[in-house]
Design a protein around this motif. Structure first.
Motif, mmCIF file in Angstrom:
data_model
loop_
_atom_site.group_PDB
_atom_site.id
_atom_site.type_symbol
_atom_site.label_atom_id
_atom_site.label_comp_id
_atom_site.label_asym_id
_atom_site.label_seq_id
_atom_site.Cartn_x
_atom_site.Cartn_y
_atom_site.Cartn_z
ATOM 1 N N ARG A 192 -4.466 -6.750 -13.015
ATOM 2 C CA ARG A 192 -2.704 -6.357 -11.873
ATOM 3 C C ARG A 192 -1.902 -6.651 -13.062
ATOM 4 O O ARG A 192 -1.253 -5.780 -13.347
ATOM 5 C CB ARG A 192 -3.060 -6.898 -10.961
ATOM 6 C CG ARG A 192 -1.978 -6.702 -9.862
ATOM 7 C CD ARG A 192 -1.859 -7.725 -8.615
ATOM 8 N NE ARG A 192 -0.649 -7.166 -7.949
ATOM 9 C CZ ARG A 192 -1.176 -5.841 -7.167
ATOM 10 N NH1 ARG A 192 -2.041 -5.066 -7.112
ATOM 11 N NH2 ARG A 192 0.262 -5.571 -6.845
ATOM 12 N N ASP A 217 -6.175 1.792 -10.210
ATOM 13 C CA ASP A 217 -7.181 1.708 -10.067
ATOM 14 C C ASP A 217 -7.481 -0.200 -10.363
ATOM 15 O O ASP A 217 -7.990 -0.662 -10.270
ATOM 16 C CB ASP A 217 -8.104 2.534 -11.213
ATOM 17 C CG ASP A 217 -8.734 3.779 -10.315
ATOM 18 O OD1 ASP A 217 -8.861 3.553 -9.042
ATOM 19 O OD2 ASP A 217 -9.458 4.903 -10.739
ATOM 20 N N ARG A 218 -6.651 0.048 -11.350
ATOM 21 C CA ARG A 218 -6.739 -1.264 -12.506
ATOM 22 C C ARG A 218 -6.129 -2.339 -11.116
ATOM 23 O O ARG A 218 -6.238 -3.559 -11.545
ATOM 24 C CB ARG A 218 -6.500 -1.204 -13.338
ATOM 25 C CG ARG A 218 -7.330 -0.937 -14.437
ATOM 26 C CD ARG A 218 -6.301 -0.529 -16.163
ATOM 27 N NE ARG A 218 -6.414 -1.683 -16.533
ATOM 28 C CZ ARG A 218 -5.372 -2.274 -16.689
ATOM 29 N NH1 ARG A 218 -4.144 -1.269 -18.043
ATOM 30 N NH2 ARG A 218 -5.110 -3.076 -18.377
ATOM 31 N N LEU A 219 -4.788 -1.488 -10.331
ATOM 32 C CA LEU A 219 -4.432 -2.749 -10.007
ATOM 33 C C LEU A 219 -5.481 -3.660 -8.417
ATOM 34 O O LEU A 219 -5.019 -4.531 -8.749
ATOM 35 C CB LEU A 219 -3.219 -1.864 -8.650
ATOM 36 C CG LEU A 219 -2.027 -1.205 -9.560
ATOM 37 C CD1 LEU A 219 -1.071 -0.966 -9.086
ATOM 38 C CD2 LEU A 219 -1.039 -2.945 -9.877
ATOM 39 N N SER A 220 -6.383 -2.881 -8.291
ATOM 40 C CA SER A 220 -6.838 -3.643 -7.429
ATOM 41 C C SER A 220 -8.033 -4.537 -7.947
ATOM 42 O O SER A 220 -8.559 -5.446 -7.741
ATOM 43 C CB SER A 220 -8.595 -2.791 -7.358
ATOM 44 O OG SER A 220 -9.112 -2.132 -7.508
ATOM 45 N N GLN A 221 -8.262 -5.303 -9.634
ATOM 46 C CA GLN A 221 -8.717 -5.540 -10.614
ATOM 47 C C GLN A 221 -8.044 -6.686 -10.281
ATOM 48 O O GLN A 221 -7.179 -6.963 -11.242
ATOM 49 C CB GLN A 221 -9.125 -5.412 -11.466
ATOM 50 C CG GLN A 221 -10.128 -4.257 -10.943
ATOM 51 C CD GLN A 221 -10.374 -3.500 -12.327
ATOM 52 O OE1 GLN A 221 -10.432 -3.497 -13.762
ATOM 53 N NE2 GLN A 221 -11.266 -2.047 -12.627
ATOM 54 N N SER A 222 -8.267 -8.027 -9.722
ATOM 55 C CA SER A 222 -7.426 -8.943 -10.433
ATOM 56 C C SER A 222 -7.092 -9.419 -11.414
ATOM 57 O O SER A 222 -5.677 -9.895 -12.002
ATOM 58 C CB SER A 222 -7.712 -10.874 -9.858
ATOM 59 O OG SER A 222 -8.473 -10.533 -10.156
ATOM 60 N N GLU A 239 1.927 1.487 -3.471
ATOM 61 C CA GLU A 239 0.569 2.389 -4.327
ATOM 62 C C GLU A 239 0.494 3.739 -4.253
ATOM 63 O O GLU A 239 -0.116 4.883 -4.690
ATOM 64 C CB GLU A 239 -0.616 1.222 -3.623
ATOM 65 C CG GLU A 239 -0.568 -0.118 -4.886
ATOM 66 C CD GLU A 239 -2.051 -0.429 -4.474
ATOM 67 O OE1 GLU A 239 -3.080 0.125 -4.117
ATOM 68 O OE2 GLU A 239 -1.454 -1.231 -4.986
ATOM 69 N N ALA A 247 1.180 -1.380 0.147
ATOM 70 C CA ALA A 247 0.308 -0.107 -0.422
ATOM 71 C C ALA A 247 1.303 0.994 0.052
ATOM 72 O O ALA A 247 0.351 2.342 -0.375
ATOM 73 C CB ALA A 247 -0.971 -0.324 1.005
#
Length: 155
Positions: A99, A91-96, A53, A50
């Motif tokens: 990622r 934002d895309r990092l949180s979508q498996s 990020e 985190a």
């Protein structure tokens, strides 16, 4: 995402932002180099914490600040595009399922930011002072075909 929005809002409400100079661009370039190593590690399977990020969000806010304060329209558009793209990739990092693609895009963006920051540091004057009201954001237009070509030819 909320942290970066709040950080951007704090910068916008801070009144006149002064000293968009070569030192800020050079520091932004150094930050890109450090973050690039972290993102490369994440591509190799290391966790991306985190804190990293948060640093990417700060990187985006700084790019937006440089865009706002740059007199050169081309640099302003580049900085603004990098700020926006960093936010999208965060934002895309949180979508498996997104990622890995986001990490690859961030790796490319950070690699490019190192060189762009150094080039901008040579173009921006030292201790340039300007009020936020004096700067009109440039109308950046993108060449859609050129953008697709750029993004598909990156490693």
């Amino acid at each position: 995402m909320m942290k970066s929005v709040l950080a951007a809002l704090a910068l916008a409400l801070a009144g006149p932002l002064a000293h968009a100079d070569h030192d800020l661009a050079r520091e932004w370039s150094r930050t890109a180099a450090q973050l690039s190593g972290d993102v490369q590690g994440a591509l190799s399977g290391e966790p991306l914490g985190a804190q990293i990020e948060d640093e990417l969000a700060k990187f985006s806010v700084t790019a937006a600040r440089l865009a706002h304060q740059s007199e050169a329209e081309d640099l302003a558009c580049i900085f603004r595009g990098m700020a926006e793209d960093t936010e999208v990739q965060l934002d895309r990092l949180s979508q498996s399922d997104e990622r890995l693609s986001a990490l690859r895009r961030l790796a490319t963006l950070l690699h490019d930011a190192e060189a762009i920051g150094l080039a901008a540091s040579l173009k921006l004057p030292n201790n340039q002072t300007r009020t936020s009201a004096a700067r009109v954001a440039p109308a950046c237009s993108a060449d859609a075909q050129g953008t697709v070509q750029y993004l598909t030819e990156q490693p």
